[in-house]
Write a protein that holds these residues in place. Structure first.
Motif, PDB file in Angstrom:
ATOM      1  N   VAL A 305       0.843  -1.203   0.000  1.00 17.37           N
ATOM      2  CA  VAL A 305       0.000   0.000   0.000  1.00 17.37           C
ATOM      3  C   VAL A 305       0.876   1.250   0.000  1.00 17.37           C
ATOM      4  O   VAL A 305       0.617   2.220  -0.733  1.00 17.37           O
ATOM      5  CB  VAL A 305      -0.948  -0.003   1.218  1.00 17.37           C
ATOM      6  N   LEU A 306       1.919   1.246   0.811  1.00 18.17           N
ATOM      7  CA  LEU A 306       2.824   2.395   0.858  1.00 18.17           C
ATOM      8  C   LEU A 306       3.629   2.523  -0.431  1.00 18.17           C
ATOM      9  O   LEU A 306       3.859   3.638  -0.924  1.00 18.17           O
ATOM     10  CB  LEU A 306       3.766   2.251   2.054  1.00 18.17           C
ATOM     11  N   LEU A 307       4.051   1.403  -0.992  1.00 15.88           N
ATOM     12  CA  LEU A 307       4.775   1.454  -2.263  1.00 15.88           C
ATOM     13  C   LEU A 307       3.882   2.038  -3.360  1.00 15.88           C
ATOM     14  O   LEU A 307       4.334   2.843  -4.182  1.00 15.88           O
ATOM     15  CB  LEU A 307       5.260   0.061  -2.646  1.00 15.88           C
ATOM     16  N   GLY A 308       2.621   1.628  -3.350  1.00 16.74           N
ATOM     17  CA  GLY A 308       1.682   2.191  -4.315  1.00 16.74           C
ATOM     18  C   GLY A 308       1.489   3.682  -4.107  1.00 16.74           C
ATOM     19  O   GLY A 308       1.386   4.456  -5.077  1.00 16.74           O
ATOM     20  N   ALA A 309       1.437   4.114  -2.846  1.00 16.47           N
ATOM     21  CA  ALA A 309       1.285   5.538  -2.544  1.00 16.47           C
ATOM     22  C   ALA A 309       2.473   6.339  -3.061  1.00 16.47           C
ATOM     23  O   ALA A 309       2.317   7.458  -3.571  1.00 16.47           O
ATOM     24  CB  ALA A 309       1.121   5.736  -1.038  1.00 16.47           C
ATOM     25  N   VAL A 310       3.674   5.765  -2.950  1.00 19.31           N
ATOM     26  CA  VAL A 310       4.869   6.447  -3.451  1.00 19.31           C
ATOM     27  C   VAL A 310       4.761   6.686  -4.960  1.00 19.31           C
ATOM     28  O   VAL A 310       5.009   7.794  -5.445  1.00 19.31           O
ATOM     29  CB  VAL A 310       6.127   5.620  -3.127  1.00 19.31           C
ATOM     30  N   LEU A 311       4.375   5.659  -5.692  1.00 20.56           N
ATOM     31  CA  LEU A 311       4.238   5.804  -7.148  1.00 20.56           C
ATOM     32  C   LEU A 311       3.140   6.802  -7.503  1.00 20.56           C
ATOM     33  O   LEU A 311       3.267   7.580  -8.456  1.00 20.56           O
ATOM     34  CB  LEU A 311       3.950   4.446  -7.776  1.00 20.56           C
ATOM     35  N   LEU A 312       2.064   6.788  -6.722  1.00 26.90           N
ATOM     36  CA  LEU A 312       0.964   7.718  -6.970  1.00 26.90           C
ATOM     37  C   LEU A 312       1.401   9.158  -6.722  1.00 26.90           C
ATOM     38  O   LEU A 312       1.119  10.059  -7.525  1.00 26.90           O
ATOM     39  CB  LEU A 312      -0.220   7.356  -6.070  1.00 26.90           C
ATOM     40  N   LEU A 313       2.101   9.392  -5.626  1.00 26.62           N
ATOM     41  CA  LEU A 313       2.530  10.747  -5.293  1.00 26.62           C
ATOM     42  C   LEU A 313       3.579  11.258  -6.280  1.00 26.62           C
ATOM     43  O   LEU A 313       3.618  12.447  -6.597  1.00 26.62           O
ATOM     44  CB  LEU A 313       3.098  10.785  -3.870  1.00 26.62           C
ATOM     45  N   ALA A 314       4.430  10.355  -6.765  1.00 21.00           N
ATOM     46  CA  ALA A 314       5.437  10.740  -7.757  1.00 21.00           C
ATOM     47  C   ALA A 314       4.860  10.788  -9.168  1.00 21.00           C
ATOM     48  O   ALA A 314       5.542  11.238 -10.095  1.00 21.00           O
ATOM     49  CB  ALA A 314       6.616   9.780  -7.712  1.00 21.00           C
ATOM     50  N   ARG A 315       3.643  10.273  -9.320  1.00 19.34           N
ATOM     51  CA  ARG A 315       2.923  10.286 -10.597  1.00 19.34           C
ATOM     52  C   ARG A 315       3.748   9.623 -11.700  1.00 19.34           C
ATOM     53  O   ARG A 315       3.946  10.163 -12.780  1.00 19.34           O
ATOM     54  CB  ARG A 315       2.566  11.726 -10.976  1.00 19.34           C
ATOM     55  N   THR A 316       4.199   8.398 -11.393  1.00 16.48           N
ATOM     56  CA  THR A 316       4.980   7.659 -12.376  1.00 16.48           C
ATOM     57  C   THR A 316       4.827   6.165 -12.135  1.00 16.48           C
ATOM     58  O   THR A 316       4.619   5.727 -11.002  1.00 16.48           O
ATOM     59  CB  THR A 316       6.481   8.030 -12.294  1.00 16.48           C
ATOM     60  N   ALA A 317       4.924   5.400 -13.236  1.00 15.65           N
ATOM     61  CA  ALA A 317       4.962   3.939 -13.141  1.00 15.65           C
ATOM     62  C   ALA A 317       6.304   3.413 -13.634  1.00 15.65           C
ATOM     63  O   ALA A 317       6.489   2.204 -13.744  1.00 15.65           O
ATOM     64  CB  ALA A 317       3.826   3.336 -13.974  1.00 15.65           C
TER      65      ALA A 317
END
Length: 479
Positions: A305-317
């Motif tokens: 969940v936190l790893l997903g939040a990091v990608l979401l906040l950085a707006r990148t995959a």
């Protein structure tokens, strides 16, 4: 505006951001008295929650003993005492309260990270030494429930892994102790490795958990600087050092687990914001640590969940491919060695309900766990989470267009940790002992305190220290 908000992602590490610090209190000036009153109200609600968990828990435990704890909601017993670590713990607390905010604002970044690590280790170690060296550190991981009791059964590691699931459920001869059965074998293999490296015994194992557990604070700071800005990371630093959950970090393996998980998130933050020199390598390292995390504790799959939040906040995959590649290494290695994670997890559920998990009432623990978290995170964190929740709607709206402020990104990161914690709570597999088990999530709640206004920061830090000192001096919290 968008460019300004993201500028921290491309600034070189030497950029002097700390002197620009006064930005954070400004938005709150128009309603500062009201905001502070709401902060105090949130803290008071946290106190009432803990009081309710103690009162109601005492009635239930005295009535039928179903809570399976002596001093609800904590797994602890009443034992007022002082110890060798008392002067050191008080000294560390006073030093951080008095000088922590100033040093966090002024120290060069790399020196701040090292200072935070040293301060965190000193806080954890001094709290553990309140019980004395033997009782507080050397003996902790050698009791009948712990990993070191089975070291000699791993002389043939391959055979031990292939037969690991045969000893999880209570009944067959030679079932594993509670902590060994309750975790994948990566946890036990850590201590087997220490033993084979000549660092056997409870003292080395305890110091391993304390020193690595202290590094979790550094990992969180690294992630905050990458995802939010250096100013907020610096404001969070003293709260990460003086964390109340340090009572349970020294020494339990969960402090070690928290560090591994935290560095996985931090490396992904560096990769996603491209602040690492080699973003692909950072993402690969994050995946390797996440895969290991899943083989240290079943419940820590929720770090996703936190790893997903990091990608979401950085707006990148972009980091997903190396992240996934790294995350596969531990599962492939353990599976080829003969350990089946899914089979073991289902057997653990059976073992859980054979023991205390089968008698502890969900109706109490589903909310009393949050009282445990309040004690582990502290009242400053509760007040900070209130501010995070208030800013959440605007923060969510700003994610897609990339207009979130640094404070809003911090709020979303802490709320993602709270979401992971809530899922663990609702699962019913975390009834009691969450003050210890949830450390890997609670460490990501702590930065919420950076959202509190500057003038009262030392008071909030003092409140954090008081919680830890009271718990450690009034209760015996060991297994």
């Amino acid at each position: 505006m968008t460019t300004e908000e993201r500028s921290h992602r491309v600034r070189p590490p030497e950029a002097p951001e700390a002197p620009e610090a006064p930005e954070a209190p400004e938005p709150a000036r128009t309603d500062e008295p009201a905001g502070r009153r709401r902060d105090l109200t949130a803290a008071a609600a946290g106190v009432l929650l803990v009081a309710a968990a103690i009162g109601i828990g005492w009635v239930i435990q005295q009535g039928d003993g179903s809570l399976q704890v002596q001093w609800p909601p904590l797994l602890a017993s009443w034992d007022p005492h002082l110890g060798p670590g008392t002067p050191a713990a008080v000294a560390v607390a006073v030093a951080v309260v008095a000088y922590g905010p100033r040093l966090a604002a002024r120290l060069p970044w790399r020196r701040l990270l090292l200072t935070c690590w040293a301060g965190s280790v000193a806080w954890i170690l001094s709290l553990a030494l309140i019980e004395g060296w033997y009782r507080g550190i050397a003996r902790r991981l050698t009791t009948k429930h712990e990993y070191l009791r089975v070291i000699d059964r791993f002389d043939d590691i391959g055979a031990a892994l292939r037969g690991f699931t045969d000893h999880i459920v209570i009944g067959p001869p030679g079932n594993w102790p509670a902590h060994v059965a309750g975790h994948p074998p990566g946890a036990t293999l850590t201590f087997v490795g220490l033993d084979r490296a000549g660092l056997g015994g409870g003292a080395w194992a305890g110091m391993w958990c304390i020193v690595l557990g202290g590094s979790a604070a550094v990992a969180v700071l690294v992630a905050l600087r990458a995802l939010t800005d250096e100013h907020l990371a610096r404001r969070a630093a003293p709260f990460l050092v003086l964390a109340p959950f340090a009572v349970w970090t020294g020494t339990s393996a969960d402090g070690y687990f928290a560090a591994v998980a935290a560095w996985s998130v931090a490396l992904l933050a560096l990769a996603a914001t491209r602040t690492a020199r080699h973003p692909g390598a950072a993402a690969l390292g994050s995946g390797l640590l996440f895969g290991l995390t899943c083989y240290l504790s079943y419940g820590l799959t929720l770090i996703a969940v936190l790893l997903g939040a990091v990608l979401l906040l950085a707006r990148t995959a972009r980091p997903l491919a190396p992240l996934a590649l790294g995350a596969l290494v531990a599962p492939v290695a353990f599976t080829l060695a003969g350990f089946n994670w899914w089979e073991a997890y289902h057997l653990l559920v059976e073992r859980y309900y054979q023991g205390a998990g089968g008698t502890r009432p969900y109706s109490y623990w589903v909310w009393a766990n949050l009282a445990c978290t309040t004690l582990a995170a502290g009242l400053a964190t509760v007040a900070g989470l209130r501010r995070a929740a208030v800013s959440a709607p605007a923060a969510v709206r700003g994610v897609r267009p990339g207009t979130t402020t640094a404070a809003q990104r911090l709020a979303l990161l802490t709320l993602a940790a709270l979401l992971a914690l809530a899922v663990a709570d609702l699962s019913g597999m975390s009834k009691a002992e969450t003050e210890r088990i949830w450390q890997p999530f609670v460490v990501w709640l702590m930065p919420a305190a950076a959202l509190l206004p500057g003038p009262g920061r030392r008071g909030w830090l003092a409140a954090q220290a008081v919680v830890a000192l009271l718990v450690n001096h009034l209760l015996w919290t060991g297994w």
